[in-house]
Design an enzyme around this catalytic site. Structure first.
Site, PDB file in Angstrom:
ATOM      1  CG  HIS A   2     -29.076 -38.515 -26.712  1.00 45.05           C
ATOM      2  ND1 HIS A   2     -30.225 -39.756 -26.484  1.00 45.05           N
ATOM      3  CD2 HIS A   2     -28.063 -39.269 -26.863  1.00 45.05           C
ATOM      4  CE1 HIS A   2     -29.514 -40.781 -26.397  1.00 45.05           C
ATOM      5  NE2 HIS A   2     -28.071 -40.736 -26.597  1.00 45.05           N
ATOM      6  CE  LYS A  30     -11.314  -8.882 -41.317  1.00 40.35           C
ATOM      7  NZ  LYS A  30     -10.044  -9.216 -41.835  1.00 40.35           N
ATOM      8  CD  GLU A  81     -13.503 -16.832 -43.666  1.00 41.30           C
ATOM      9  OE1 GLU A  81     -12.504 -16.775 -44.036  1.00 41.30           O
ATOM     10  OE2 GLU A  81     -14.051 -15.935 -42.850  1.00 41.30           O
TER      11      GLU A  81
END
Ligand code: PA5
Length: 468
Positions: A324, A437, A295
């Site tokens: 792995h 938002k 951010e």
């Protein structure tokens, strides 16, 4: 100020400048060359100025958060006495630091021990997860710490509304006792309501942004409730604070890190940083770092308004698990990653006993410790990545303790701020998050946003649908 017999944290840069046959993939030594030192001095000056004007108040938290720590300890005492469960509700910077600290310092299965309260961080708004939380943590016996700097984040406020309803249903007029609030001291609907209802409230100082707020009650209250030494965490941050604002880049670990990460991007085209702790308890630090870096550094415009699309992508991995899963890619895939290994001595060791009688092939494991095996695997992966010509560094914490955690968090905050100045961006805003938002609020029918909702719906309707 506390003195430490052992530094809370050290950084080994050896494999940043020495990887690979004939140095292929290395950052050209020295890391702090003349040009970058000049740039770092400017970046430091830029940040000294922002400290002076109070724009980056998070930088003062190691000292300034003493009062918040005191209040957190007082609240924690009551919470520990009165409740079986503690739930922190918040998202992004209001959750990730708390989660990282709880896991790094706490018992790996704290909620399954006799420790009370049991600790939960509920960040996502997944209804199955929230219903599950209500199943295991009866609101009657639960304290909720509602954390939102803005006091208006829809995810957190929706959680608050739901929780409020549940607590009222469970305990009636006694509901206030179940809520603790952390928010901005002045702005936001939450602050206004908390004052009206006289709820115990802690504040994130106005100039401390969400992702830089872990050393406020965002991280300190849950840590204190879990019985951790929050003063030690601030001491670790203070130790790092002295170093990270040192005007000589050579003696400044944040300057070293910022130089490395910015140079890796610019000179080697390295666009991904993998934070890979060899400790399950430190895995969540990778989540906290991802938000801080992504951010802060991912920006479309520089501070002069020029479009630059800058940013490097933080990734988290876990040793040995991801050996792995991911390490094949890191060793043989594109040379576009720098690995940040993180290690810390373990609290204890588990000896590997004699395994298969008569078997010789696996007998080399016997008599060693599990931690020894894990750290040997770390050395092996460092070497494999270096030999493949890819840079890495290794951050060593003095232990899974609050001092080292405080130092680690503060180090990355200053590193991020310095890198922001080097890229000439505003590292402290997040316009790309705001857009989402606004769309959510418009689509959910927020009054006054009817025109936006109309425009969004028209735009969506005009898209040619492709569903396979
Ligand atoms: O760093 C930030 O400012 C954001 O990521 C916030 O932490 C996040 O959006 C949550 O915001 P708030 O604390 O206002 O609810």
């Amino acid at each position: 100020m506390k003195t430490f017999s052992k530094p809370p944290l050290t950084i080994d840069f050896t494999n940043a400048i020495n990887p690979g046959p004939a140095g292929a993939g290395a950052i050209a030594a020295p890391i702090l060359n003349e040009a970058i030192v000049k740039e770092l001095k400017l970046a430091l000056a830029d940040n000294y100025r922002m400290r002076e004007t109070g724009e980056i108040a998070w930088a003062e938290l190691p000292h300034e958060a003493q009062a918040i720590a005191d209040q957190s300890v007082v609240f924690a005492k009551t919470i520990r006495n009165d409740f079986e469960n503690f739930v922190q509700m918040g998202i992004g910077g209001s959750a990730l630091g708390a989660q990282a600290v709880l896991e790094a310092v706490g018992h790996p299965y704290a909620n399954l021990t006799n420790q009370r309260p049991r600790m939960f961080v509920a960040d996502n708004i997944d209804p199955d997860q929230l219903n599950g939380l209500f199943d295991v943590a009866d609101p009657k016996k639960t304290c909720y710490h509602i954390v939102t700097k803005s006091g208006s984040t829809p995810e957190t406020m929706a959680q608050l509304f739901i929780v409020l309803d549940r607590i009222k249903a469970a305990v009636g007029d006694n509901w206030r006792k179940h809520l603790y609030i952390t928010t901005d001291p002045k702005v936001g609907a939450l602050k206004k309501w908390a004052v009206e209802e006289n709820l115990p409230t802690l504040h994130i100082p106005p100039k401390v942004g969400g992702r830089f707020s872990v050393l406020t009650s965002v991280g300190l209250l849950p840590a204190a409730v879990a019985g951790m030494d929050v003063y030690a965490m601030l001491e670790g941050a203070k130790w790092m604070q002295i170093r990270c604002w040192h005007e000589n880049p050579e003696q400044n670990p944040a300057a070293w890190l910022a130089a490395l990460l910015v140079r890796a991007d610019r000179e080697l085209g390295i666009k991904m940083f993998v934070m890979m702790p060899y400790s399950s308890r430190l895995y969540r630090m990778g989540d906290w770092f991802r938000q801080l870096w992504a951010e802060s550094i991912g920006k479309r415009y520089d501070r002069d308004g020029k479009e630059i699309f800058v940013g490097t992508t933080p990734i988290k991995a876990l040793g040995a698990t991801d050996q792995h899963s991911q390490v094949q890619l890191y060793v043989e895939g594109p040379k576009d990653k720098l690995t940040i290994f993180v290690e810390a001595p373990f609290d204890g060791e588990v000896k590997i006993p004699i395994g298969l009688p008569g078997d010789k092939a696996l007998a080399y494991l016997e008599g060693h410790g599990m931690g020894e095996l894990l750290l040997t695997e770390l050395r092996a992966t460092e070497r494999a990545i270096a030999k493949a010509g890819r840079p890495s560094i290794t951050i060593k914490l003095s232990g899974h303790n609050p001092e080292a955690v405080g130092a680690f968090l503060y180090l990355w905050e200053v590193t991020t701020a310095l890198a922001g100045s080097m890229y000439n961006i505003n590292a402290f805003d997040q316009p790309g998050v705001e857009a989402g938002k606004i769309t959510t609020a418009a689509l959910l029918g927020k009054p006054g946003m009817e025109a936006e909702a109309d425009a969004i719906n028209k735009e969506l309707a005009a898209f040619k649908k492709i569903v396979v």
